[in-house]
Design an enzyme around this catalytic site. Structure first.
Site, PDB file in Angstrom:
ATOM      1  N   ARG A   1      34.391  56.097  52.241  1.00 46.28           N
ATOM      2  CA  ARG A   1      34.752  54.650  52.634  1.00 46.28           C
ATOM      3  C   ARG A   1      35.580  54.336  53.663  1.00 46.28           C
ATOM      4  O   ARG A   1      36.599  54.844  53.714  1.00 46.28           O
ATOM      5  CB  ARG A   1      35.209  53.915  51.308  1.00 46.28           C
ATOM      6  CG  ARG A   1      35.500  52.576  51.365  1.00 46.28           C
ATOM      7  CD  ARG A   1      36.020  51.916  50.482  1.00 46.28           C
ATOM      8  NE  ARG A   1      36.120  50.276  50.652  1.00 46.28           N
ATOM      9  CZ  ARG A   1      37.586  49.627  50.651  1.00 46.28           C
ATOM     10  NH1 ARG A   1      38.411  50.318  49.922  1.00 46.28           N
ATOM     11  NH2 ARG A   1      37.339  48.223  50.903  1.00 46.28           N
TER      12      ARG A   1
ATOM     13  N   ASN B   1      37.886  57.856  48.766  1.00 44.09           N
ATOM     14  CA  ASN B   1      38.153  56.437  49.153  1.00 44.09           C
ATOM     15  C   ASN B   1      39.665  56.530  49.392  1.00 44.09           C
ATOM     16  O   ASN B   1      40.508  56.805  48.364  1.00 44.09           O
ATOM     17  CB  ASN B   1      37.888  55.466  48.105  1.00 44.09           C
ATOM     18  CG  ASN B   1      38.266  54.064  48.529  1.00 44.09           C
ATOM     19  OD1 ASN B   1      38.983  54.129  49.492  1.00 44.09           O
ATOM     20  ND2 ASN B   1      37.764  53.013  47.620  1.00 44.09           N
TER      21      ASN B   1
ATOM     22  N   ARG C   1      46.338  37.728  48.418  1.00 37.60           N
ATOM     23  CA  ARG C   1      46.086  36.995  49.713  1.00 37.60           C
ATOM     24  C   ARG C   1      46.027  35.417  49.705  1.00 37.60           C
ATOM     25  O   ARG C   1      45.074  35.242  48.746  1.00 37.60           O
ATOM     26  CB  ARG C   1      44.809  37.940  50.306  1.00 37.60           C
ATOM     27  CG  ARG C   1      45.159  38.966  50.636  1.00 37.60           C
ATOM     28  CD  ARG C   1      43.978  39.919  51.205  1.00 37.60           C
ATOM     29  NE  ARG C   1      43.707  41.111  50.248  1.00 37.60           N
ATOM     30  CZ  ARG C   1      42.673  41.659  50.307  1.00 37.60           C
ATOM     31  NH1 ARG C   1      41.565  41.442  51.255  1.00 37.60           N
ATOM     32  NH2 ARG C   1      42.370  42.650  49.532  1.00 37.60           N
TER      33      ARG C   1
ATOM     34  N   HIS D   1      33.630  44.036  52.259  1.00 39.08           N
ATOM     35  CA  HIS D   1      33.029  44.078  50.750  1.00 39.08           C
ATOM     36  C   HIS D   1      31.481  44.295  50.952  1.00 39.08           C
ATOM     37  O   HIS D   1      30.908  44.008  50.219  1.00 39.08           O
ATOM     38  CB  HIS D   1      33.215  42.899  49.929  1.00 39.08           C
ATOM     39  CG  HIS D   1      34.566  42.833  49.356  1.00 39.08           C
ATOM     40  ND1 HIS D   1      35.136  41.482  49.229  1.00 39.08           N
ATOM     41  CD2 HIS D   1      35.499  43.533  48.858  1.00 39.08           C
ATOM     42  CE1 HIS D   1      36.494  41.714  48.504  1.00 39.08           C
ATOM     43  NE2 HIS D   1      36.496  42.879  48.558  1.00 39.08           N
TER      44      HIS D   1
ATOM     45  N   GLU E   1      30.276  50.352  43.991  1.00 35.08           N
ATOM     46  CA  GLU E   1      30.413  50.729  45.590  1.00 35.08           C
ATOM     47  C   GLU E   1      30.267  52.268  45.706  1.00 35.08           C
ATOM     48  O   GLU E   1      29.717  52.809  46.720  1.00 35.08           O
ATOM     49  CB  GLU E   1      31.790  50.116  46.042  1.00 35.08           C
ATOM     50  CG  GLU E   1      31.617  48.887  46.393  1.00 35.08           C
ATOM     51  CD  GLU E   1      33.196  48.145  46.457  1.00 35.08           C
ATOM     52  OE1 GLU E   1      33.898  48.035  45.375  1.00 35.08           O
ATOM     53  OE2 GLU E   1      33.313  47.567  47.686  1.00 35.08           O
TER      54      GLU E   1
END
Ligand code: AMP
Length: 398
Positions: A86, A9, A236, A175, A380
């Site tokens: 990823r 990742n 965010r 996601h 994940e």
């Protein structure tokens, strides 16, 4: 020594690795940070002592060093049998994970305009790993792929149609790997098959998104063209009035400054003026810090509004699931969110909620609740390892 599966990742200045055995049990993890800078360093698992990396180490040098450390520690004796990467944006090209070849690399490059901060660094991880393990089948697993089942009514913005046709302006959602894992786990815990399971999945970490999943597939989600839309997140803003851009321009703010502010200085950090960390915010709020309490209130209310909106996308509901660092760990945030949703008949058991549902297969609702509510830890990395191993096993000559 068993066969291993490596999960990669890549962030802009970081590289995360996870190593699984061929029964998909996690064996090790490592994280390299500040890549490209003089003080680049890495850490194995939860070890305190950092590993030194060459000053200014690139993703490729960090990968080489960390693989060497895995070897020295006896965690990896030969090349892995599969590598999973990823990748943030797969556009409309990728509806599922893909075995990496030149055409897949070109397609990921073509999606870079939609994720300029992410896809190029994901590609640098892929290139580094390909040069280290040229003969190992490598798989790209996309954050957007699970949401490629969204119906048009959920993915089209009400903007000139040419923007979609010419530039791909639409909602993609992110996601996806987490939400896909959650529906598999929810089905298992609820004793159903994934294809007959309908849930609302709330992934609440530093980034946050809610997804409506009907009969195992994503039918609506809160993130859009970029991961900025939707819920309040760590830094965010989530949704704002599109009129804000014009207003800020009239105040002399340049587009890149607006972008930076909404992505890096908004959300919980912006509202509280203190931190993007929910745990710290809860402590500050308990000590009477008003802006932190406001940040928590806005976070939970926006989340409840989105969960309410997602109710329009599912015909039947088998459960609401909380996941991600906040969703898995904060009984308080779960309770405050559910308090805003009373009209739908959600009700939590205080006892089960405080115990993370650990003695009830993840269930935290009270007996009077109209719907099950679950806490499910996401994974994940496992999902990426699983996809990578599956595709590698189906590859001739693998
Ligand atoms: P993630 O990005 O999934 O690692 O989630 C990170 C977020 O989870 C941060 O805001 C953490 O403060 C939050 N978090 C982790 N543990 C807790 C906790 N016990 N209570 C509240 N927030 C938590």
């Amino acid at each position: 020594m068993e066969d291993t599966v490596l999960v990669v990742n890549c962030g802009s200045s970081s590289l995360k690795l996870a190593l699984f055995d061929n029964r998909l049990q996690k064996q090790a993890s490592a994280l390299a940070e500040r890549l490209g800078q003089d003080d680049a360093f890495a850490r194995l698992g939860h070890e305190d002592t950092p590993l030194t990396l060459p000053p200014g180490a690139s993703h490729s040098q960090a990968l080489e060093s960390l693989v060497e450390v895995f070897r020295e520690r006896g965690l990896m004796s030969s090349a892995p049998v599969a590598v999973g990467h990823r990748v943030v944006h797969g556009g409309e090209t990728f509806r599922e994970a893909a075995l990496i070849d030149d055409s897949v690399i070109n397609a990921i490059e073509n999606c870079a305009a939609l994720a300029p901060l992410h896809n190029p660094v994901n590609l640098s991880g892929i290139r580094a790993t390909l040069s280290q393990f040229p003969d190992v089948p490598q798989t790209a697993v996309f954050d957007t792929a699970f949401h490629q089942t969204l119906p048009k009514r959920a993915y089209l913005y009400a903007v000139p149609e040419a923007w979609y046709q010419d530039w791909g302006v639409r909602r993609y959602g992110f996601h996806g790997t987490s939400h896909a894992y959650i529906v598999l786990e929810a089905a298992r815990l609820l004793d159903k098959t994934p294809a007959t399971t309908s849930i609302i999945s709330a992934h609440l970490g530093n980034g946050c998104s809610v997804t409506a999943i009907r009969d195992g597939i994503s039918v609506d989600t809160s993130m859009g063209l970029t991961p900025l839309e939707g819920l309040v997140m760590g830094t965010r803003s989530g949704d704002v009035d599109p009129g804000l851009f014009d207003f800020l321009a009239s105040k002399g703010m340049a587009a890149d400054e607006v972008h930076r502010s909404l992505n890096q200085r908004g959300g919980l950090l912006g509202l509280s003026g203190q931190t993007n960390d929910m745990r710290t915010l809860c402590e500050l709020a308990d000590h009477g810090h008003e802006p932190s309490r406001n940040a928590i209130d806005v976070f939970c209310f926006r989340l409840a509004r989105y969960i309410g909106a997602m109710m329009a996308s599912v015909k039947e509901l088998d459960g609401l699931v909380f996941t991600g660092g906040i969703g898995e760990n904060s009984a308080r945030i779960r309770q405050q969110t559910i308090d805003n949703l009373e009209i739908f008949g959600y009700k939590l058991s205080t006892d089960l909620n405080n115990h993370h549902g650990e003695y009830s297969d993840g269930r935290i609702e009270s007996a009077e609740s109209r719907y099950p509510v679950l806490v499910i830890p996401t994974n994940e990395e496992l999902m990426i390892a699983r996809e990578a191993l599956q595709l590698a096993e189906n590859t001739p000559n693998a």
